[in-house]
Design a protein around this motif. Structure first.
Motif, PDB file in Angstrom:
ATOM      1  N   PHE A 123       0.794  -1.224   0.000  1.00  0.00           N
ATOM      2  CA  PHE A 123       0.000   0.000   0.000  1.00  0.00           C
ATOM      3  C   PHE A 123       0.830   1.278   0.000  1.00  0.00           C
ATOM      4  O   PHE A 123       0.285   2.361  -0.174  1.00  0.00           O
ATOM      5  CB  PHE A 123      -0.964  -0.005   1.191  1.00  0.00           C
ATOM      6  N   ARG A 124       2.136   1.187   0.205  1.00  0.00           N
ATOM      7  CA  ARG A 124       2.958   2.403   0.177  1.00  0.00           C
ATOM      8  C   ARG A 124       3.589   2.640  -1.193  1.00  0.00           C
ATOM      9  O   ARG A 124       4.178   3.697  -1.423  1.00  0.00           O
ATOM     10  CB  ARG A 124       4.053   2.336   1.253  1.00  0.00           C
ATOM     11  N   GLN A 125       3.532   1.684  -2.087  1.00  0.00           N
ATOM     12  CA  GLN A 125       4.108   1.846  -3.421  1.00  0.00           C
ATOM     13  C   GLN A 125       3.282   2.854  -4.215  1.00  0.00           C
ATOM     14  O   GLN A 125       2.066   2.745  -4.336  1.00  0.00           O
ATOM     15  CB  GLN A 125       4.121   0.501  -4.149  1.00  0.00           C
ATOM     16  N   THR A 126       3.975   3.860  -4.767  1.00  0.00           N
ATOM     17  CA  THR A 126       3.280   4.949  -5.450  1.00  0.00           C
ATOM     18  C   THR A 126       3.164   4.745  -6.955  1.00  0.00           C
ATOM     19  O   THR A 126       2.403   5.455  -7.621  1.00  0.00           O
ATOM     20  CB  THR A 126       4.006   6.281  -5.185  1.00  0.00           C
ATOM     21  N   LYS A 127       3.894   3.783  -7.531  1.00  0.00           N
ATOM     22  CA  LYS A 127       3.828   3.549  -8.975  1.00  0.00           C
ATOM     23  C   LYS A 127       2.593   2.718  -9.317  1.00  0.00           C
ATOM     24  O   LYS A 127       2.277   1.749  -8.648  1.00  0.00           O
ATOM     25  CB  LYS A 127       5.099   2.851  -9.456  1.00  0.00           C
ATOM     26  N   THR A 128       1.921   3.082 -10.372  1.00  0.00           N
ATOM     27  CA  THR A 128       0.682   2.425 -10.771  1.00  0.00           C
ATOM     28  C   THR A 128       0.912   0.942 -11.067  1.00  0.00           C
ATOM     29  O   THR A 128       1.867   0.578 -11.749  1.00  0.00           O
ATOM     30  CB  THR A 128       0.098   3.102 -12.017  1.00  0.00           C
ATOM     31  N   GLY A 129       0.008   0.102 -10.550  1.00  0.00           N
ATOM     32  CA  GLY A 129       0.061  -1.324 -10.854  1.00  0.00           C
ATOM     33  C   GLY A 129       1.053  -2.115 -10.050  1.00  0.00           C
ATOM     34  O   GLY A 129       1.174  -3.330 -10.240  1.00  0.00           O
ATOM     35  N   ARG A 130       1.773  -1.486  -9.149  1.00  0.00           N
ATOM     36  CA  ARG A 130       2.755  -2.211  -8.347  1.00  0.00           C
ATOM     37  C   ARG A 130       2.306  -2.256  -6.889  1.00  0.00           C
ATOM     38  O   ARG A 130       1.626  -1.364  -6.416  1.00  0.00           O
ATOM     39  CB  ARG A 130       4.130  -1.550  -8.425  1.00  0.00           C
ATOM     40  N   GLY A 131       2.750  -3.290  -6.207  1.00  0.00           N
ATOM     41  CA  GLY A 131       2.500  -3.357  -4.774  1.00  0.00           C
ATOM     42  C   GLY A 131       1.570  -4.481  -4.403  1.00  0.00           C
ATOM     43  O   GLY A 131       0.373  -4.404  -4.668  1.00  0.00           O
ATOM     44  N   GLY A 132       2.114  -5.545  -3.826  1.00  0.00           N
ATOM     45  CA  GLY A 132       1.238  -6.646  -3.484  1.00  0.00           C
ATOM     46  C   GLY A 132       1.844  -7.655  -2.544  1.00  0.00           C
ATOM     47  O   GLY A 132       2.383  -7.302  -1.502  1.00  0.00           O
ATOM     48  N   SER A 133       1.776  -8.901  -2.946  1.00  0.00           N
ATOM     49  CA  SER A 133       2.159  -9.993  -2.051  1.00  0.00           C
ATOM     50  C   SER A 133       3.252 -10.856  -2.671  1.00  0.00           C
ATOM     51  O   SER A 133       4.413 -10.787  -2.277  1.00  0.00           O
ATOM     52  CB  SER A 133       0.922 -10.836  -1.714  1.00  0.00           C
ATOM     53  N   ILE A 134       2.898 -11.665  -3.664  1.00  0.00           N
ATOM     54  CA  ILE A 134       3.853 -12.546  -4.344  1.00  0.00           C
ATOM     55  C   ILE A 134       3.858 -12.205  -5.819  1.00  0.00           C
ATOM     56  O   ILE A 134       2.807 -12.143  -6.463  1.00  0.00           O
ATOM     57  CB  ILE A 134       3.492 -14.023  -4.146  1.00  0.00           C
ATOM     58  N   ASN A 135       5.043 -12.013  -6.389  1.00  0.00           N
ATOM     59  CA  ASN A 135       5.179 -11.559  -7.772  1.00  0.00           C
ATOM     60  C   ASN A 135       6.248 -12.395  -8.477  1.00  0.00           C
ATOM     61  O   ASN A 135       7.399 -12.420  -8.038  1.00  0.00           O
ATOM     62  CB  ASN A 135       5.573 -10.071  -7.772  1.00  0.00           C
ATOM     63  N   TYR A 136       5.875 -13.074  -9.563  1.00  0.00           N
ATOM     64  CA  TYR A 136       6.827 -13.786 -10.426  1.00  0.00           C
ATOM     65  C   TYR A 136       6.807 -13.123 -11.792  1.00  0.00           C
ATOM     66  O   TYR A 136       5.744 -12.959 -12.394  1.00  0.00           O
ATOM     67  CB  TYR A 136       6.436 -15.256 -10.581  1.00  0.00           C
ATOM     68  N   GLU A 137       7.999 -12.747 -12.289  1.00  0.00           N
ATOM     69  CA  GLU A 137       8.071 -12.049 -13.563  1.00  0.00           C
ATOM     70  C   GLU A 137       9.379 -12.351 -14.277  1.00  0.00           C
ATOM     71  O   GLU A 137      10.278 -12.992 -13.738  1.00  0.00           O
ATOM     72  CB  GLU A 137       7.916 -10.527 -13.346  1.00  0.00           C
ATOM     73  N   GLN A 138       9.469 -11.913 -15.544  1.00  0.00           N
ATOM     74  CA  GLN A 138      10.685 -11.939 -16.355  1.00  0.00           C
ATOM     75  C   GLN A 138      11.435 -13.272 -16.285  1.00  0.00           C
ATOM     76  O   GLN A 138      12.628 -13.314 -15.984  1.00  0.00           O
ATOM     77  CB  GLN A 138      11.616 -10.796 -15.944  1.00  0.00           C
ATOM     78  N   GLY A 139      10.740 -14.360 -16.593  1.00  0.00           N
ATOM     79  CA  GLY A 139      11.410 -15.652 -16.715  1.00  0.00           C
ATOM     80  C   GLY A 139      11.628 -16.404 -15.428  1.00  0.00           C
ATOM     81  O   GLY A 139      12.245 -17.477 -15.434  1.00  0.00           O
ATOM     82  N   ALA A 140      11.124 -15.909 -14.297  1.00  0.00           N
ATOM     83  CA  ALA A 140      11.277 -16.629 -13.025  1.00  0.00           C
ATOM     84  C   ALA A 140      10.317 -17.811 -12.974  1.00  0.00           C
ATOM     85  O   ALA A 140       9.256 -17.812 -13.607  1.00  0.00           O
ATOM     86  CB  ALA A 140      11.021 -15.696 -11.855  1.00  0.00           C
ATOM     87  N   ARG A 141      10.697 -18.832 -12.184  1.00  0.00           N
ATOM     88  CA  ARG A 141       9.872 -20.024 -12.041  1.00  0.00           C
ATOM     89  C   ARG A 141       9.873 -20.480 -10.581  1.00  0.00           C
ATOM     90  O   ARG A 141      10.658 -19.992  -9.766  1.00  0.00           O
ATOM     91  CB  ARG A 141      10.406 -21.164 -12.914  1.00  0.00           C
ATOM     92  N   GLY A 142       9.029 -21.467 -10.258  1.00  0.00           N
ATOM     93  CA  GLY A 142       9.016 -22.017  -8.910  1.00  0.00           C
ATOM     94  C   GLY A 142       7.653 -22.562  -8.543  1.00  0.00           C
ATOM     95  O   GLY A 142       6.700 -22.537  -9.334  1.00  0.00           O
TER      96      GLY A 142
END
Length: 461
Positions: free
Chosen positions: A288-307
């Motif tokens: 809730f403190r992230q000021t950039k649109t669309g960012r800010g949460g819990s768990i994020n996987y991006e850019q080729g990450a796996r698991g």
């Protein structure tokens, strides 16, 4: 009769003596872990190595360095104080080109902190966070030494931290490690970048960082049973993993991150894919403190990450599970998440709308606002009005974060919807060493969703 009594007395005495002898043997056989010479001076200066002695307090007011091939070890009950205020020339950093080990215990934890820590904790408990986020010292930076004629092939070393409080890091960089930080950038509480070595963090606390609590750029990891609290002022994750990071994160309690609690991304230049299992973690009030649109949460996987992503309790986070279109979707498996939201806006983002994550068969989630409350043992999940203040917001508007002083308890009550709803038929990667004094204790998947288990396993805070 006297002979019988005498014989019984001798027998009982023999048993007692034998028991005492065994206890004495047990006590004497307990190892006192030491690396190199004992450090006698309370002031650490320049290049450091050896053992900080149990129960003692040490200080450093300038950058200190563990050289390639050297080891710095903290026995239990040690306090290491960074003397500074975060301004230029008063923001010391611990640079680790060798091996760093902190062996706190539950009874005698270690502290890497600052002189006025108690005041800052009191302020935080009253929802005053300016000093919490200002970054009073530079943090721990662990990576191989630069290549030189003297060290043409530096190897670096492991970072092993158990039962240790790491607090109030993140001072701005003033020419420190230009390959990592730009001048003025907030540093991380821990930065680890050694693709061949182990980073083990167990039963520890990361509290009050100006940016990411931890960032890894390569390394074998086991992040078990820790508490992350108040990481990032207006941006930053509790734990940010980049290319080359491989391993397990489980039973962590994460509260009040600026952006995501946990983020995995294969961005970076290593040849090893970011591959991280995240299971049985609890996260609340994140994003809730992230000021950039669309960012800010819990768990994020991006850019080729796996698991693998299983058994995580996500309560009142701005966004739930986010898997972007450029993540390694084929090799990401997820289910058995528990989503709780106290407002319709949070419910609408249980699965981040700009991602590709879908509802899974064994997920537990609120059908309406405040439905299926997780029933934390001693924490009111609905104490903050996210309808009136949906984010971005400043930390001062949010409820006091009080886990580190022991007044909140995120264990689940007996009738919580999260009991016995977890997935257990998978195995941690366990890529780090798991034997000896320095080995990781990797807790397997538990029956209950979240970091705290009714059988007493999981997070011990």
């Amino acid at each position: 009769m006297k002979n019988i009594l005498k014989s019984l007395f001798i027998l009982v005495l023999a048993i007692l003596l034998n028991a005492c002898h065994k206890e004495e043997d047990l006590i004497l056989s307990m190892p006192v872990v030491q690396a190199g010479s004992l450090i006698s001076s309370e002031n650490l200066v320049g290049n450091v190595k050896g053992t900080m002695q149990a129960g003692k307090t040490y200080y450093f007011d300038k950058d200190i360095t563990v050289n390639d091939g050297d080891t710095l070890l903290m026995q239990s009950g040690v306090t290491l104080i960074a003397v500074g205020d975060g301004t230029k020339d008063k923001a010391p950093q611990l640079t680790v080109h060798g091996t760093f080990i902190s062996l706190g215990t539950k009874e005698k934890p270690n502290y890497i902190t600052i002189q006025n820590a108690a005041t800052y904790h009191t302020e935080a408990s009253a929802a005053k966070y300016d000093n919490v986020f200002k970054g009073s010292w530079g943090g721990i930076l662990a990576s191989p030494a630069p290549v030189s004629a003297a060290k043409p092939n530096p190897k670096g070393g492991d970072v092993i931290i158990k039962w240790t409080h790491i607090e109030f890091a993140g001072a701005a960089s003033y020419g420190n490690d230009a390959s990592i930080y730009k001048d003025g950038d907030a540093r991380y509480a821990i930065y680890f970048a050694n693709i061949e070595k182990d980073f083990i963090l167990e039963d520890s606390w990361i509290f009050g960082s100006a940016d990411d609590g931890i960032r890894t750029v390569g390394g074998k990891i086991a992040i078990m049973r820790n508490t992350f609290e108040l990481c990032g002022k207006a941006g930053g994750e509790c734990f940010n993993m980049k290319s080359g990071t491989v391993g397990d994160l489980a039973y962590n309690m994460l509260i009040g991150s600026a952006t995501n609690a946990l983020k995995a991304s294969n961005s970076g230049a290593t040849t090893i894919q970011c591959n991280v299992n995240m299971y049985n973690n609890t996260m609340t009030n994140c994003g809730f403190r992230q000021t950039k649109t669309g960012r800010g949460g819990s768990i994020n996987y991006e850019q080729g990450a796996r698991g693998l992503i299983y058994n995580n309790l996500i309560s009142n986070c701005r966004f739930g599970l986010r898997i972007t279109t450029d993540a390694d979707q084929v090799n990401i498996k997820y289910n058995n998440q528990y989503y709780y939201g106290s407002t319709s806006g949070i419910l609408a983002q249980f699965l981040a709308s700009d991602g590709v994550a879908k509802n899974q068969s064994a997920d537990v989630k609120s059908a309406t606002a405040k439905d299926k409350n997780p029933l934390f043992f001693n924490y009111n999940a609905d104490q903050y009005d996210y309808t009136a203040n949906p984010g971005p917001i400043t930390a001062s508007l949010m409820p006091a974060y009080i886990t580190t002083v022991g007044t909140a308890n995120f264990s689940l009550q007996a009738n919580s919807p999260g009991h016995n709803k977890a997935k257990t038929d998978f195995t941690p990667m366990a890529v780090v060493k798991t034997t000896g004094n320095f080995g990781a204790i990797i807790t397997p998947p538990g029956n209950d969703i979240g970091a705290f288990q009714t059988d007493g396993s999981g997070n011990q805070h």
